[in-house]
Design a protein around this motif. Structure first.
Motif, PDB file in Angstrom:
ATOM      1  N   SER A 185      54.585  71.561  54.798  1.00  0.00           N
ATOM      2  CA  SER A 185      55.824  71.031  55.611  1.00  0.00           C
ATOM      3  C   SER A 185      54.964  69.905  56.617  1.00  0.00           C
ATOM      4  O   SER A 185      53.826  70.134  56.832  1.00  0.00           O
ATOM      5  CB  SER A 185      56.119  72.114  56.577  1.00  0.00           C
ATOM      6  N   ILE A 235      57.821  67.233  58.069  1.00  0.00           N
ATOM      7  CA  ILE A 235      58.681  66.801  58.860  1.00  0.00           C
ATOM      8  C   ILE A 235      59.074  68.135  59.931  1.00  0.00           C
ATOM      9  O   ILE A 235      59.145  67.902  61.117  1.00  0.00           O
ATOM     10  CB  ILE A 235      59.978  66.624  57.999  1.00  0.00           C
ATOM     11  N   GLY A 236      58.839  69.326  59.318  1.00  0.00           N
ATOM     12  CA  GLY A 236      59.410  70.349  60.285  1.00  0.00           C
ATOM     13  C   GLY A 236      58.206  70.852  61.157  1.00  0.00           C
ATOM     14  O   GLY A 236      58.377  71.768  62.019  1.00  0.00           O
ATOM     15  N   SER A 245      48.862  70.147  55.063  1.00  0.00           N
ATOM     16  CA  SER A 245      49.909  70.226  56.185  1.00  0.00           C
ATOM     17  C   SER A 245      49.393  70.329  57.502  1.00  0.00           C
ATOM     18  O   SER A 245      49.792  69.627  58.336  1.00  0.00           O
ATOM     19  CB  SER A 245      51.036  71.505  56.046  1.00  0.00           C
ATOM     20  N   HIS A 258      60.166  68.923  51.144  1.00  0.00           N
ATOM     21  CA  HIS A 258      61.248  68.900  52.138  1.00  0.00           C
ATOM     22  C   HIS A 258      62.417  69.062  51.450  1.00  0.00           C
ATOM     23  O   HIS A 258      63.351  69.563  51.971  1.00  0.00           O
ATOM     24  CB  HIS A 258      60.890  67.467  52.719  1.00  0.00           C
ATOM     25  N   ASP A 304      63.203  73.114  58.277  1.00  0.00           N
ATOM     26  CA  ASP A 304      62.231  71.991  58.031  1.00  0.00           C
ATOM     27  C   ASP A 304      62.639  70.883  59.058  1.00  0.00           C
ATOM     28  O   ASP A 304      62.326  69.660  58.574  1.00  0.00           O
ATOM     29  CB  ASP A 304      61.933  71.555  56.496  1.00  0.00           C
ATOM     30  N   HIS A 331      69.401  71.193  58.073  1.00  0.00           N
ATOM     31  CA  HIS A 331      68.225  71.001  57.333  1.00  0.00           C
ATOM     32  C   HIS A 331      67.703  69.555  58.011  1.00  0.00           C
ATOM     33  O   HIS A 331      68.645  68.555  58.216  1.00  0.00           O
ATOM     34  CB  HIS A 331      68.340  71.014  55.682  1.00  0.00           C
ATOM     35  N   SER A 332      66.309  69.385  57.993  1.00  0.00           N
ATOM     36  CA  SER A 332      65.822  68.301  58.213  1.00  0.00           C
ATOM     37  C   SER A 332      66.226  67.711  59.800  1.00  0.00           C
ATOM     38  O   SER A 332      66.254  68.516  60.732  1.00  0.00           O
ATOM     39  CB  SER A 332      65.964  67.329  57.358  1.00  0.00           C
ATOM     40  N   ILE A 340      55.178  65.994  50.485  1.00  0.00           N
ATOM     41  CA  ILE A 340      56.317  65.782  51.018  1.00  0.00           C
ATOM     42  C   ILE A 340      57.641  66.144  50.178  1.00  0.00           C
ATOM     43  O   ILE A 340      58.648  66.245  50.759  1.00  0.00           O
ATOM     44  CB  ILE A 340      56.523  64.258  51.261  1.00  0.00           C
ATOM     45  N   ILE A 358      59.968  76.639  57.290  1.00  0.00           N
ATOM     46  CA  ILE A 358      59.362  75.309  56.624  1.00  0.00           C
ATOM     47  C   ILE A 358      58.645  75.823  55.339  1.00  0.00           C
ATOM     48  O   ILE A 358      58.209  76.792  55.247  1.00  0.00           O
ATOM     49  CB  ILE A 358      58.153  75.210  57.598  1.00  0.00           C
TER      50      ILE A 358
END
Length: 199
Positions: free
Chosen positions: A97, A99-100, A144, A122, A68, A39-40, A119, A93
């Motif tokens: 999303s 970050i992803g 997004s 996430h 993501d 993840h992340s 956010i 995601i």
């Protein structure tokens, strides 16, 4: 978090190198097929580990799951090793999303419903499931899309050295607030922004 942002100007980050070594150790220790996921930043590391591993390990891969996690520099996405494993990479995601969607992605992706906003989507524990299946939605949100286009434009218009300076300054300012998490920063947002402006 800073290491995540460093991906915008570094060819690889320490976590990615460690991920490749960990995948190699696991492949040597166990026989049979392999799944890699995270993840992340862990999602990015999972994909990078699959890309940078030797063909023998890549052939043993069943699936690489990226929850993501950010993508990569164009140079990596165009590499033959990336193309060799792309069909095994699945990215998930949430509908808002951020970050992803950072950096380059060419793999398949699925959009998952989250009960959080912005956010905070996430947080993988906000993603909705029925039994063992994720609940999907058709499209990402307008916010997004807007943030993704803005970040892509920024990355296209700046050089890696400029990004490094910008990220270093942002994180120095964030550290002046003494907030350890995004939630801590948000709960005293006015005070924290005031501290950052003063500094």
């Amino acid at each position: 978090w800073k290491e995540d942002f460093n991906m915008s100007f570094m060819e690889n980050i320490p976590a990615q190198i460690e991920g490749v070594e960990y995948a190699r150790q696991i492949a040597n220790k166990y026989r049979g097929k392999i799944r890699i996921g995270g993840h992340s930043k862990g999602g990015n590391v999972a994909v990078y580990s699959a890309i940078a591993s030797n063909k023998k390990l890549q052939d043993r891969l069943i699936k690489v799951s990226n929850y993501d996690g950010p993508g990569f520099d164009k140079k990596i996405v165009k590499d033959e090793k990336y193309k060799r494993i792309i069909e095994k990479v699945y990215t998930y995601i949430p509908q808002s999303s951020i970050i992803g969607r950072v950096l380059e992605h060419e793999e398949k992706y699925e959009i998952v419903q989250s009960i959080e906003k912005g956010i905070y989507q996430h947080d993988i524990f906000s993603w909705q499931v029925i039994g063992t299946d994720l609940i999907h939605v058709k499209n990402v949100t307008n916010s997004s899309e807007f943030i993704n286009k803005t970040l892509r434009a920024y990355l296209k218009e700046t050089k890696p050295e400029q990004r490094k300076i910008f990220i270093d300054i942002v994180f120095e300012l964030l550290e002046t607030t003494n907030a350890n998490t995004f939630r801590e920063f948000s709960t005293a947002k006015a005070k924290n922004i005031g501290t950052m402006i003063k500094n």
